[in-house]
Design an enzyme around this catalytic site. Structure first.
Site, short mmCIF file in Angstrom:
data_model
loop_
_atom_site.label_atom_id
_atom_site.label_comp_id
_atom_site.label_asym_id
_atom_site.label_seq_id
_atom_site.Cartn_x
_atom_site.Cartn_y
_atom_site.Cartn_z
N LYS A 10 121.68 -3.34 80.19
CA LYS A 10 121.62 -4.23 81.36
C LYS A 10 120.53 -5.26 81.12
O LYS A 10 119.44 -4.91 80.66
CB LYS A 10 121.29 -3.39 82.60
N ALA A 92 112.94 3.60 78.88
CA ALA A 92 111.84 2.99 79.67
C ALA A 92 111.56 1.59 79.16
O ALA A 92 110.43 1.22 78.86
CB ALA A 92 110.58 3.87 79.60
N SER A 99 120.01 4.48 83.39
CA SER A 99 120.92 4.15 84.50
C SER A 99 122.32 3.87 83.98
O SER A 99 123.32 4.27 84.61
CB SER A 99 120.43 2.91 85.25
N ASP A 128 119.25 1.12 89.80
CA ASP A 128 120.06 0.30 88.89
C ASP A 128 121.45 0.88 88.64
O ASP A 128 122.26 0.23 87.97
CB ASP A 128 119.35 0.22 87.53
C1 LIG Z 1 113.28 -2.93 87.87
C2 LIG Z 1 114.74 -2.72 87.62
C3 LIG Z 1 115.50 -4.06 87.84
O1 LIG Z 1 116.88 -3.97 87.53
O2 LIG Z 1 115.09 -2.34 86.30
P1 LIG Z 1 114.37 -1.47 85.10
O3 LIG Z 1 113.09 -2.11 84.72
O4 LIG Z 1 114.18 -0.08 85.58
O5 LIG Z 1 115.38 -1.50 83.96
C4 LIG Z 1 115.35 -1.69 88.63
O6 LIG Z 1 115.23 -2.13 89.96
C5 LIG Z 1 114.77 -0.31 88.55
O7 LIG Z 1 115.83 0.58 88.76
P2 LIG Z 1 115.69 2.14 88.36
O8 LIG Z 1 114.99 2.26 87.04
O9 LIG Z 1 117.06 2.73 88.48
O10 LIG Z 1 114.72 2.61 89.49
P3 LIG Z 1 114.49 4.03 90.17
O11 LIG Z 1 114.62 5.11 89.13
O12 LIG Z 1 115.31 4.12 91.41
O13 LIG Z 1 112.95 3.91 90.58
C6 LIG Z 1 111.90 3.89 89.63
C7 LIG Z 1 110.63 3.42 90.31
O14 LIG Z 1 110.71 2.03 90.66
C8 LIG Z 1 110.50 1.83 92.07
N1 LIG Z 1 111.53 0.90 92.56
C9 LIG Z 1 112.76 0.87 92.01
C10 LIG Z 1 113.71 -0.01 92.48
C11 LIG Z 1 113.38 -0.86 93.55
N2 LIG Z 1 114.26 -1.73 94.06
N3 LIG Z 1 112.13 -0.81 94.10
C12 LIG Z 1 111.20 0.05 93.61
O15 LIG Z 1 110.07 0.06 94.09
C13 LIG Z 1 110.68 3.19 92.70
O16 LIG Z 1 109.81 3.34 93.76
C14 LIG Z 1 110.32 4.16 91.59
O17 LIG Z 1 108.94 4.39 91.57
N1 LIG Z 2 119.92 9.21 79.55
C1 LIG Z 2 118.64 8.81 79.49
N2 LIG Z 2 118.25 7.92 78.56
C2 LIG Z 2 116.95 7.50 78.53
N3 LIG Z 2 116.00 7.92 79.36
C3 LIG Z 2 116.34 8.80 80.31
C4 LIG Z 2 117.67 9.28 80.41
N4 LIG Z 2 117.72 10.12 81.46
C5 LIG Z 2 116.49 10.18 81.98
N5 LIG Z 2 115.64 9.41 81.30
C6 LIG Z 2 114.22 9.20 81.66
O1 LIG Z 2 114.18 7.97 82.37
C7 LIG Z 2 113.06 7.17 81.99
C8 LIG Z 2 113.42 5.67 82.17
O2 LIG Z 2 114.40 5.33 81.21
P1 LIG Z 2 115.38 4.07 81.32
O3 LIG Z 2 116.38 4.26 82.39
O4 LIG Z 2 115.91 3.86 79.93
O5 LIG Z 2 114.36 2.91 81.64
P2 LIG Z 2 114.28 1.65 82.62
O6 LIG Z 2 114.13 2.22 84.00
O7 LIG Z 2 113.09 0.87 82.16
O8 LIG Z 2 115.51 0.86 82.47
C9 LIG Z 2 112.75 7.60 80.57
O9 LIG Z 2 111.39 7.50 80.30
C10 LIG Z 2 113.28 9.04 80.48
O10 LIG Z 2 112.23 9.99 80.63
#
Ligand SMILES: C[C@@](CO)(OP(=O)(O)O)[C@H](O)COP(=O)(O)OP(=O)(O)OC[C@H]1O[C@@H](n2ccc(N)nc2=O)[C@H](O)[C@@H]1O
Ligand SMILES: Nc1ncnc2c1ncn2[C@@H]1O[C@H](COP(=O)(O)OP(=O)(O)O)[C@@H](O)[C@H]1O
Length: 281
Positions: A10, A92, A99, A128
């Site tokens: 993504k 991460a 996701s 996400d």
């Molecule tokens: C920031 C974004 C942008 O697309 O992407 P990533 O950096 O993770 O890829 C997402 O909103 C991340 O989504 P996701 O990684 O699924 O988040 P979650 O597991 O639900 O939450 C992880 C942490 O981020 C915070 N969180 C997440 C989403 C959101 N809209 N507000 C938040 O404050 C939550 O409080 C939690 O502490």
């Molecule tokens: N299938 C998976 N692949 C990668 N990480 C995972 C998975 N399931 C759980 N995790 C945990 O989720 C955390 C966030 O991973 P990821 O979803 O790849 O990152 P981001 O939220 O930055 O997009 C990782 O540090 C890992 O501990």
């Protein structure tokens, strides 16, 4: 037909943080696309929840109940299933690896068992997951529950680059200095070509880039390296980082940029990609 087990990367082309809910979750306005690089998920018969992880990015990925693939099966009420996850995306990393894996698990289980998808389209697994379940270009808002598919985008090529620093999403949200920022314009333009698209994107933002760069200064290096590649139209961070992306007019230019960057930084995770959409072909 798109492969339901393909978990594409993504990419948040924009990521505006527009507010915060009482429960601490942030309100977002993000233009999301997917890349044709990703993880591969498959199922096999098993009398209990089982997960095997392999592939170039398998190290450190949890294989217990905390893995989002097993949590997705649990959310669909399915115990008797085995998964094989071939991990190609860094974890991460701001490109939704976990996701997108969870979304692929939901799609595969719905297809193979006929069980309905969860009513929240996976939101309780991660903010996400709903957009990853759609796996097509979309405007994402709310905390991630609102997913509005975009009409067709002009063709472009991408490079994704990660300096091999993992950045926890929660820490970057916590480090934001401003949480009430302007959204994107309500009406999105009809971009004529990749140049017009990149020009417009350049006027938008990723509000998480500043705080993420504070946590991981290697992001700044990644952005300047991408920005210096031939034909780069825009370089920006995706999600909460540390993966950054650059846009090009063609996939050929993106491939050449990825090759030159790999020579400079053989230790980084670097991939050239075309946009991916689950509804194409
Ligand atoms: C920031 C974004 C942008 O697309 O992407 P990533 O950096 O993770 O890829 C997402 O909103 C991340 O989504 P996701 O990684 O699924 O988040 P979650 O597991 O639900 O939450 C992880 C942490 O981020 C915070 N969180 C997440 C989403 C959101 N809209 N507000 C938040 O404050 C939550 O409080 C939690 O502490
Ligand atoms: N299938 C998976 N692949 C990668 N990480 C995972 C998975 N399931 C759980 N995790 C945990 O989720 C955390 C966030 O991973 P990821 O979803 O790849 O990152 P981001 O939220 O930055 O997009 C990782 O540090 C890992 O501990």
């Amino acid at each position: 037909m798109a492969d339901p087990g393909f978990a594409p990367a993504k990419v948040n082309l924009t990521l505006h943080v527009t507010g915060r809910r009482d429960d601490g979750y942030h309100l977002l306005d993000s233009l999301v696309v997917f890349a044709d690089v990703g993880d591969l998920l498959d199922t096999f018969p098993s009398d209990r929840p089982t997960l095997r992880v392999s592939g170039p990015m398998a190290v450190g990925v949890p294989v217990d109940d905390s893995n989002l693939v097993l949590r997705a099966a649990q959310a669909m009420g399915i115990d008797a299933v085995g998964f094989h996850l071939e991990k190609h995306l860094p974890a991460a990393a701001g490109i939704g690896g976990g996701s997108s894996d969870a979304a692929a698990a939901l799609r595969l289980l719905a297809e193979t068992t006929g069980a309905p998808l969860p009513g929240d389209r996976g939101l309780s697994l991660g903010a996400d997951v709903p957009v990853c379940l759609a796996a097509r270009p979309a405007r994402m808002s709310g905390i991630g529950e609102q997913v509005d598919p975009l009409p067709s985008l002009p063709p472009f090529g991408m490079v994704l680059a990660n300096p091999r620093v993992s950045v926890p999403t929660g820490a970057v949200f916590g480090a934001l200095s401003s949480r009430d920022n302007a959204p994107m314009p309500a009406r999105l333009p009809d971009w004529a070509d990749a140049r017009a698209f990149a020009r417009w994107l350049g006027e938008q933002r990723n509000d998480m880039e500043g705080p993420a760069r504070g946590i991981a200064p290697a992001i700044g290096v990644t952005l300047s390296r991408l920005g210096a590649t031939d034909g780069c139209l825009l370089a920006r961070m995706s999600g909460s980082g540390a993966t950054c992306f650059a846009l090009y007019e063609t996939l050929t230019e993106a491939q050449a940029a990825a090759d030159s960057l790999t020579k400079l930084h053989p230790d980084w995770w670097i991939a050239a990609a075309a946009p991916y959409s689950a509804d194409a072909g």
